[in-house]
Design an enzyme around this catalytic site. Structure first.
Site: not given
Ligand SMILES: NC(=O)c1ccc[n+]([C@@H]2O[C@H](COP(=O)([O-])OP(=O)(O)OC[C@H]3O[C@@H](n4cnc5c(N)ncnc54)[C@H](OP(=O)(O)O)[C@@H]3O)[C@@H](O)[C@H]2O)c1
Length: 324
Positions: A193, A197
């Site tokens: 991961y 990132k």
């Molecule tokens: N949440 C945190 O604490 C956090 C912290 C640091 C960084 N981030 C970053 O923030 C970003 C958004 O994450 P989130 O927290 O919103 O996570 P999330 O709730 O799991 O949402 C992730 C999104 O990405 C989509 N996705 C996953 N695999 C995919 C694929 N193969 N093709 C197209 N879309 C795909 C998912 O679609 P599905 O619904 O189809 O799975 C969902 O819409 C990520 O890049 C993550 O690394 C988040």
């Protein structure tokens, strides 16, 4: 982690009339909440990228309830980042329907998944989080550039979601080109991961260097209660029983977690006559920001310009080798 406060008020986002926005992973989590922050401010179109029409339809139920004119503004774009063919097809569909793109938010991502490969043979987290977005951006760059040069006050942005977890990337190299075309099962899932990132930050740095007419930034949203950790908690049930309550207490709700990346869409740009809104904090192309609107140095590798160039060239050459 400090969220919200005076740094950014999404209600004061300026009028986005005429702007075309594309958000990957916008059917849930941070992408969905960013869309909800931006949609009330009158953009021409927002492309909601999702893996299926059913996921788009489900998301639209909440979006139309919150933003009454969303049905005519928010378009479905099918995108599966684990497939380069799907990425190419999404870009083609977008380009057939649009001659401009003002904000590209590369938001979708996965975290701490079991060892696996994408359809094109990349380590699953590197392939999804970096390679899919690298190809998507490359295919959309001519349109981003023509939008940026169309008028003197044009304001074009690429927002790449990264994480403070980028510091977990492989200790001796950051990015391991010899391994990313394997499932890297000898590395921990957190190292994988971290590599993906870190790639998001290095890609941002190189985008900013190569395309100074576009504002490209890397955003860490903070710890946010989304579905991102599901893959890890599902495969570590016992540990999760202990961890989940702690995580819940430490994480922000998604609408608050989406503030940093939404701020990056509209903040005033340093050194440019761009009118921002909702915040006085300026943004600088190539920067890495933590919540909310705070520049951060990131890890040693995140500041390695030579590694950024190497990752770009490697990604470009590997896509060319596969006919992209
Ligand atoms: N949440 C945190 O604490 C956090 C912290 C640091 C960084 N981030 C970053 O923030 C970003 C958004 O994450 P989130 O927290 O919103 O996570 P999330 O709730 O799991 O949402 C992730 C999104 O990405 C989509 N996705 C996953 N695999 C995919 C694929 N193969 N093709 C197209 N879309 C795909 C998912 O679609 P599905 O619904 O189809 O799975 C969902 O819409 C990520 O890049 C993550 O690394 C988040």
């Amino acid at each position: 982690m400090v969220f919200g406060g005076p740094a950014f008020d999404p209600k004061k986002i300026p009028d986005l009339a005429g702007k075309v926005i594309l958000i990957t992973g916008a059917n849930g989590g941070l992408g969905y909440e960013s869309l909800l922050h931006l949609a009330p401010h009158n953009p021409a179109k927002i492309y909601l990228c999702a893996r299926s029409q059913a996921k788009y339809d489900a998301a639209m139920k909440g979006i139309t309830a919150a933003v009454p004119n969303a049905a005519s503004m928010v378009k479905y774009l099918e995108l599966d980042l684990t497939s380069l063919a799907s990425v190419k097809s999404a870009a083609q569909t977008f380009l057939n329907e649009n001659s401009r793109l003002d904000i590209l938010m590369n938001n979708a991502g996965i975290m701490a998944t079991p060892a696996a490969l994408t359809k094109d043979g990349y380590e699953i987290q590197f392939g999804t989080n970096h390679m899919g977005h690298f190809l998507l951006t490359k295919l959309l760059l001519p349109t981003l550039q023509s939008t940026a040069s169309a008028t003197p006050d044009a304001d074009v942005r690429i927002i790449n979601l990264t994480s403070d977890g980028h510091s977990l990337a492989p200790r001796n190299a950051g990015f391991v080109p010899d391994a990313v075309r394997t499932d890297m099962q000898d590395y921990s899932t957190w190292t994988r991961y971290g590599q993906s990132k870190l790639a998001n930050i290095l890609f941002t740095r190189e985008l900013a260097r190569r395309h100074p007419d576009i504002t490209s930034v890397a955003i860490h949203p903070g710890g946010v209660a989304t579905n991102l950790a599901n893959s890890f908690t599902d495969s570590h049930r016992f540990l999760s029983l202990l961890l989940v309550p702690v995580l819940k207490a430490m994480t922000a709700k998604p609408s608050v977690g989406a503030l940093n990346q939404t701020w990056a869409c509209v903040a005033p740009v340093q050194g440019r006559k761009v009118v921002g809104g909702g915040s006085e904090k300026e943004i600088k192309s190539g920067g890495y920001y933590v919540p909310v609107a705070k520049p951060d140095v990131g890890s040693k590798f995140a500041n390695d310009a030579e590694l950024a160039r190497k990752l770009w060239e490697w990604s470009e050459e590997d896509l060319e080798r596969q006919g992209y």
